[in-house]
Design an enzyme around this catalytic site. Structure first.
Site, short mmCIF file in Angstrom:
data_model
loop_
_atom_site.label_atom_id
_atom_site.label_comp_id
_atom_site.label_asym_id
_atom_site.label_seq_id
_atom_site.Cartn_x
_atom_site.Cartn_y
_atom_site.Cartn_z
N SER A 246 23.08 -21.76 3.00
CA SER A 246 23.16 -21.13 4.39
C SER A 246 22.30 -21.97 5.81
O SER A 246 20.52 -21.44 4.75
CB SER A 246 23.48 -20.51 4.14
OG SER A 246 22.62 -19.16 4.14
N LYS A 247 21.83 -20.95 6.91
CA LYS A 247 21.03 -21.54 7.44
C LYS A 247 19.65 -20.31 6.82
O LYS A 247 18.88 -20.43 6.70
CB LYS A 247 21.21 -21.22 8.70
CG LYS A 247 20.13 -21.65 9.38
CD LYS A 247 20.28 -21.52 11.12
CE LYS A 247 19.40 -22.22 11.61
NZ LYS A 247 19.61 -21.71 13.68
N ARG A 248 20.63 -19.28 6.95
CA ARG A 248 19.34 -18.33 5.67
C ARG A 248 18.95 -19.11 4.73
O ARG A 248 18.01 -18.30 4.28
CB ARG A 248 19.85 -16.56 5.60
CG ARG A 248 19.27 -15.72 5.80
CD ARG A 248 20.83 -14.35 5.84
NE ARG A 248 22.19 -14.35 5.47
CZ ARG A 248 22.41 -14.10 4.47
NH1 ARG A 248 22.12 -13.27 3.27
NH2 ARG A 248 23.40 -14.39 4.39
N GLY A 250 17.15 -21.40 3.97
CA GLY A 250 17.11 -22.07 4.44
C GLY A 250 17.68 -23.97 4.39
O GLY A 250 17.10 -25.04 4.12
#
Ligand code: GLU
Length: 470
Positions: A246-248, A250
């Site tokens: 996920s974007k979180r 990385g």
């Protein structure tokens, strides 16, 4: 003819998983001499994000995933942006109502909230029993409504996914989804079906999160008498065994990786392997080769784990293949970010860095010594293998300064003859010289190369500065 599509929601960010879906849809179409279509799905978005569509167009183009039809390139099946198609959907939803496959629903937010609060996991078909005539009267009187799909209560639905095989879902697990919202806009659940049909899409390639809702879409196809497409669902890309990328976590976008110094070909090559492999298990593949080799039986049924070190390794292979000019061109934006490189011969630097750069952002670490010479740790002069230390360096340096002062031409040979005449090992002299002018054990070249890069004046200056500190 095979027609596939990539149907992203414009979130301002094309994550790696999305790009992989696009890649497979592109490859499958191209492998089969078909068409690859881009459709922007923006009806479910809470708010518009500036440039979000452009990011998608740009990313696909830069990645080489040229679409045959799409919002900015046109085509016979447009418009290709869902929000520009909003007048298309209602009539099909009404057709479903006529056919008894959908119904008008007037439930208020409060009622739905209460239903959930009371433990219902899905809508209770409350409005299904309102006679159509009455529903139409209420609509004519201006009452707010949605259109819901009417899913059979009993039985199950089965379809064949080309990766996962037969998928059966119990109808009781399917909800009467909203097809048309109270503002008249279609939901994803409806628009994807209508658009795929109207755009002639016959292979739907998308994330596995849609695997179990696909029976609902099939009911819509059936209700409208349309031919169903083939389905290919893709397992997610994971950060590790339990967490999705996920974007979180990385999950950088394509553009983030480009900014980090990855080459487009390497990124595409790597993400192709996240869920697919060619029969010969080759790992380095150009887009052209993938177009040749792509096949559905190479698609994995299990999730893949994103491993940046593997992408880095692939990238290093692509970097090595660049021409000297190509390397230099790619390196320039990274040089520009490092003010301390001003004044250096960057072409020469590129020659030195070419064989040592895996990812272009490595350039910062590889050239750091040019910035941080003063006060370097003199212990670096110690080298067990070459039997050097500060005192050996101190004894050598006056002569090394003289050698450098007389110019850098033939420096390497002159250092070697000095080592012979003074009774040192070649490596001893080269080590001391290199450390004394760079203050770093890791440099993108040997003593003479570093001197050439730094220039005569600075070389002498640095040799003197090291001697002074000893
Ligand atoms: N807009 C959907 C998404 O971004 C597309 C899913 C599909 O390909 O049908 O997840």
């Amino acid at each position: 003819m095979v027609r596939t599509r990539f149907a992203p929601s414009p979130t301002g960010y094309l994550h790696i998983g999305g790009l992989r879906t696009a890649l497979y849809a592109y490859l499958f179409a191209k492998k089969n001499d078909g068409k690859f279509i881009l459709r922007i799905e923006d009806t479910d978005l809470e708010r518009k994000i500036d440039d979000a569509n452009e990011i998608i167009y740009r990313t696909l183009k830069n990645a080489g995933l040229t679409y045959d039809e799409g919002p900015d390139v046109g085509g016979d099946y447009g418009p290709y942006i869902q929000s520009e198609r909003k007048d298309i959907y209602l009539k099909y939803a009404e057709q479903l109502v006529e056919n008894g496959r959908a119904y008008y629903c007037f439930c208020t937010k409060e009622r739905l909230e209460k239903l959930h609060a009371d433990g219902a996991t899905k809508y209770d078909k409350h409005c299904k029993n309102i006679p159509l005539k009455e529903a139409r009267k209420r609509i004519a009187a201006g009452e707010s409504y949605v259109i819901r799909q009417d899913i059979p209560v009993d039985g199950s639905s089965t379809y064949t996914d080309l990766v996962f095989g037969d998928i059966t879902v119990e109808n009781k697990d399917l909800e009467d989804n909203i097809l048309i919202k109270s503002d008249g806009m279609p939901t994803y659940n409806f628009a994807n079906v209508v658009d795929d049909h109207l755009m002639g899409i016959n292979y739907v390639i998308r994330g596995v999160e849609y695997l179990s809702s696909t029976p609902k879409y099939n009911y819509i196809y059936e209700g409208l008498g349309w031919e169903k497409p083939n389905y290919i669902h893709l397992q997610p890309i994971m950060k590790d065994a339990t967490r999705k990328l996920s974007k979180r976590h990385g999950d950088a976008s394509y553009e983030d990786f480009i900014a980090k110094g990855y080459l487009s070909d390497a990124i595409i090559n790597y993400i192709a392997l996240l869920g697919w492999s060619p029969k010969d298990n080759r790992e380095k593949l150009s887009l052209d080769e993938m177009r040749e080799l792509f096949s559905l039986d190479g698609i994995s049924k299990s999730a893949s784990i994103f491993d940046e070190s593997k992408m880095r390794w692939l990238n290093s292979l692509y970097v090595k293949e660049l021409s000297a000019d190509g390397f230099h061109l790619h390196a320039m934006p990274f040089y520009e970010k490092l003010p301390y490189l001003k004044g250096y011969d960057l072409k020469l630097l590129s020659e030195l860095l070419h064989g040592r750069t895996e990812v272009f952002s490595d350039i910062a670490a590889l050239t750091e010594f040019l910035d941080k010479f003063d006060g370097y740790d003199l212990a670096l002069l110690r080298n067990q293998k070459w039997k050097t230390d500060e005192s050996v360096a101190k004894a050598m340096l006056p002569e090394l300064i003289k050698i450098a002062e007389s110019g850098l031409d033939g420096l390497s040979d002159r250092l070697v003859s000095y080592s012979e005449s003074a009774g040192y090992k070649k490596g001893q002299v080269l080590w001391v010289f290199r450390i004394a002018i760079t203050g770093s054990a890791v440099t993108p070249g040997g003593a003479a190369e570093m001197a050439a890069l730094i220039g005569k004046e600075k070389t002498v200056e640095r040799l003197k500065a090291t001697l002074k500190r000893l």
